[in-house]
Design a protein around this motif. Sequence first.
Motif, short mmCIF file in Angstrom:
data_model
loop_
_atom_site.label_atom_id
_atom_site.label_comp_id
_atom_site.label_asym_id
_atom_site.label_seq_id
_atom_site.Cartn_x
_atom_site.Cartn_y
_atom_site.Cartn_z
N GLY A 392 38.16 47.37 -11.13
CA GLY A 392 37.47 46.17 -10.69
C GLY A 392 35.99 46.39 -10.51
O GLY A 392 35.46 47.47 -10.80
N THR A 427 30.72 40.25 -3.36
CA THR A 427 31.66 39.74 -4.36
C THR A 427 32.53 40.88 -4.86
O THR A 427 32.03 41.96 -5.20
CB THR A 427 30.91 39.11 -5.56
OG1 THR A 427 30.04 38.08 -5.08
CG2 THR A 427 31.88 38.53 -6.56
N SER A 428 33.83 40.66 -4.91
CA SER A 428 34.76 41.65 -5.44
C SER A 428 35.64 40.99 -6.50
O SER A 428 36.11 39.87 -6.33
CB SER A 428 35.63 42.25 -4.33
OG SER A 428 36.33 41.23 -3.64
N THR A 429 35.85 41.71 -7.60
CA THR A 429 36.66 41.22 -8.71
C THR A 429 37.68 42.28 -9.09
O THR A 429 37.31 43.43 -9.39
CB THR A 429 35.78 40.90 -9.94
OG1 THR A 429 34.77 39.96 -9.56
CG2 THR A 429 36.62 40.29 -11.05
N SER A 430 38.95 41.94 -9.04
CA SER A 430 40.01 42.88 -9.41
C SER A 430 41.21 42.09 -9.88
O SER A 430 41.14 40.87 -10.10
CB SER A 430 40.37 43.78 -8.22
OG SER A 430 40.97 43.02 -7.19
N GLY A 433 42.13 38.89 -8.21
CA GLY A 433 41.25 37.74 -8.35
C GLY A 433 39.84 38.07 -7.94
O GLY A 433 39.47 39.22 -7.70
N GLU A 434 39.02 37.03 -7.87
CA GLU A 434 37.61 37.19 -7.49
C GLU A 434 37.37 36.51 -6.16
O GLU A 434 37.86 35.41 -5.90
CB GLU A 434 36.70 36.59 -8.56
CG GLU A 434 35.22 36.74 -8.24
CD GLU A 434 34.33 36.30 -9.39
OE1 GLU A 434 33.17 35.94 -9.13
OE2 GLU A 434 34.80 36.31 -10.54
N GLN A 435 36.62 37.19 -5.31
CA GLN A 435 36.31 36.66 -3.99
C GLN A 435 34.84 36.88 -3.69
O GLN A 435 34.32 37.98 -3.88
CB GLN A 435 37.16 37.34 -2.91
CG GLN A 435 36.83 36.89 -1.49
CD GLN A 435 37.76 37.52 -0.47
OE1 GLN A 435 38.72 36.92 -0.05
NE2 GLN A 435 37.45 38.75 -0.08
#
Length: 704
Positions: A392, A427-430, A433-435
């Motif tokens: 991610g 922001t985190s994407t894995s 999902g994205e948050q």
Amino acid sequence: MRTVIARWMAGTSFLAALAVAAPAAAQETADPAVAPPPVAAEVPAVAGTTKMVFTPQDFARYAPKTAYDMLRQVPGFTIRNADQERGLGQASENVLINGQRVSSKADGAVGESERISASNVERIELVDAATLGIAGLTGLVANIVVKQSAAGGQFSWTPEMRAHFTDPIYTRGSVSYSGTAGITAYTLGLESGGGRSGAGLGRGTTISNAAGEAFEFRRDRWRANSDSLTATAKFGFDLAGGTAANLNVSAGPSWYDYRETSRRDRPTGVDRVREAHEEQDGWSYELGGDIAFGVGPGRLKLIGLTKYSKEPYISTAILDFLDDSLSSGDRFARTGKNSEHIARAEYGWKGGGADWLVSGEAAFNKLDSVSRIFLLDADGEFDEIDYPEGTGKVTEDRYEGLLTWSRPLGERLSLQLVGGAEYSTLTSTSVVGEQARSFFRPKGSASLAWKVSDDLDLSFKVRRRVGQLNFYDFLASVNLGNESQNVGNINLVPQQSWEFDVQANQKLGAWGTTQLRLFYRLIDDIIDIIPIGATGESPGNVDRAKRMGIELKSTILFDPIGWNGAKLDSTIIFIRSRLDDPLTGEPRSINGETRRLIELNLRHDVPGTQWAWGGGFFNSENAAVYRLTQRYRSWEGPYWLSAFVEHKDVLGMTVRAGVSNILNARSRLERVFYDGRRTDPVASRESRDRLIGPIFSLSVRGKF
């Protein structure tokens, strides 16, 4: 050389014979054999305050080669490296060069001091941080005043060898060269770093069941090699109209290699052998610069910095059974790419009897990480299995604004106030999902410096601080070494804290100096290991924690009792902390917190000679680490004792030989595994006692 051999055969030590034969140029410095101990002169600083000033002559007895050699011998002063926080932010390193922070995150002013020749140091000033217009500093600050007088360089070579289990390291050392060319001052450097460690055998490791009955005995041995090669360059430009600019560059590769062999014998059952290997070969670079010039009533400074690192990591563990059973094995591989870009502006001016500084900063951090896991199949090959949760991206965009106000309040008081806030988007994407989340956080500090008397200074500081996140904690990962895994946590937020410090600096006249610091921390959202779902665990936020401690640092000179040239540097720290365990709710210490540290270092520069000798003592205790399925405490000790002998003029070089671990400190671990989580019954216990053995070191430092 014929003269050297003749003197050696006549009974003079070989090092002393070399020293006598040294060229005249090596004898031009002040004779350290008769130099007095460092005694600071007091000169006025801001109104009502003074600063302690040390000149090169004060350090002649130590024959320093670099500014860093001088800094280490300043009585009562302990070097504090910069905190590795997001952006540049408020200052934390308590060392300045010509009154300025170094616009670098690679090694800062402390690293730069190792590349500054002692001959170019005019003086070192000790001043209370509250009297400076630099936000974030607290306690005593050392300002190294440098003037490039002539081109020249310095070098060091610091090999190390251990008696057991490890490879020697011969490549560790550094070389740097400084000079001027017109309006440009430059320093070029090359450093080969690294270390060697290892342990094994000894009393070995015993695994027992909940009733204390041993069912496995292990004979382990491991070694870890780390190496790095870093090229650095700094250019300072003295431009027209009082404009000054700096450019800093550093880059290089790094290597890490760990290998462990564990022979596991079982009174009943099949014996086995476990082989573990970790490897990380990465590289990084940093490019930064600043320019400062007059604007209106003040001075504007613009700073830019960019850094990048690539960190490929592979960990493999294979368990072989000493019968016909199939081997089992695991592999975890991760490639992380980290980047950071910073833009900062500072504008300072004087007005109303005070120093003002307004600063703004934008910092952009990013991690792009890909993780993979593999299992050993029946054919002895590693087959990859699906592991999307380990891959991610994590980014943070942060903007900060601060206003700093500093001024004297009277003949013996000075005050510094810092106020502002930061706004950030995380922001985190894995695979989950994205948050994206945004935060607004007030921050700042208040510092008061009080010169109680000519011999006693007090400082008080309160600070609201926002901490640093490890972006890898957002993603899943596996640790084969301690048999654990993190499932990842996209809900992490930086911890915040209220920090309170009281520091007293007491001069002891001819006896030296002592420094006492009391500190207290109230922490919100501290990072600890928390439950994730029904069975998972990962770093996460715990609502509250507190941390308090006392730190005593002293430099005691023994000249007053006739032991001329001898001194004792001591550091004694006691810390207590508390948080409510996120699994049980019961109070305990912060994971791995240092609870006690005692360090004593004796040095004797023998009068009338070029010789020095000494030794050190070290003891520490740390709190246990709590995961959801295990609890453990690891340490090396209980006591470390070292000794050294040094000659300060071997063909103009300082040569030092030392030995450490004279008292046979061991590598220890005590661990408890649970049948599920820590609220379940104990499943097994591990007790480890490994031999480390003596460590031999050599240091050769010189100038050219």
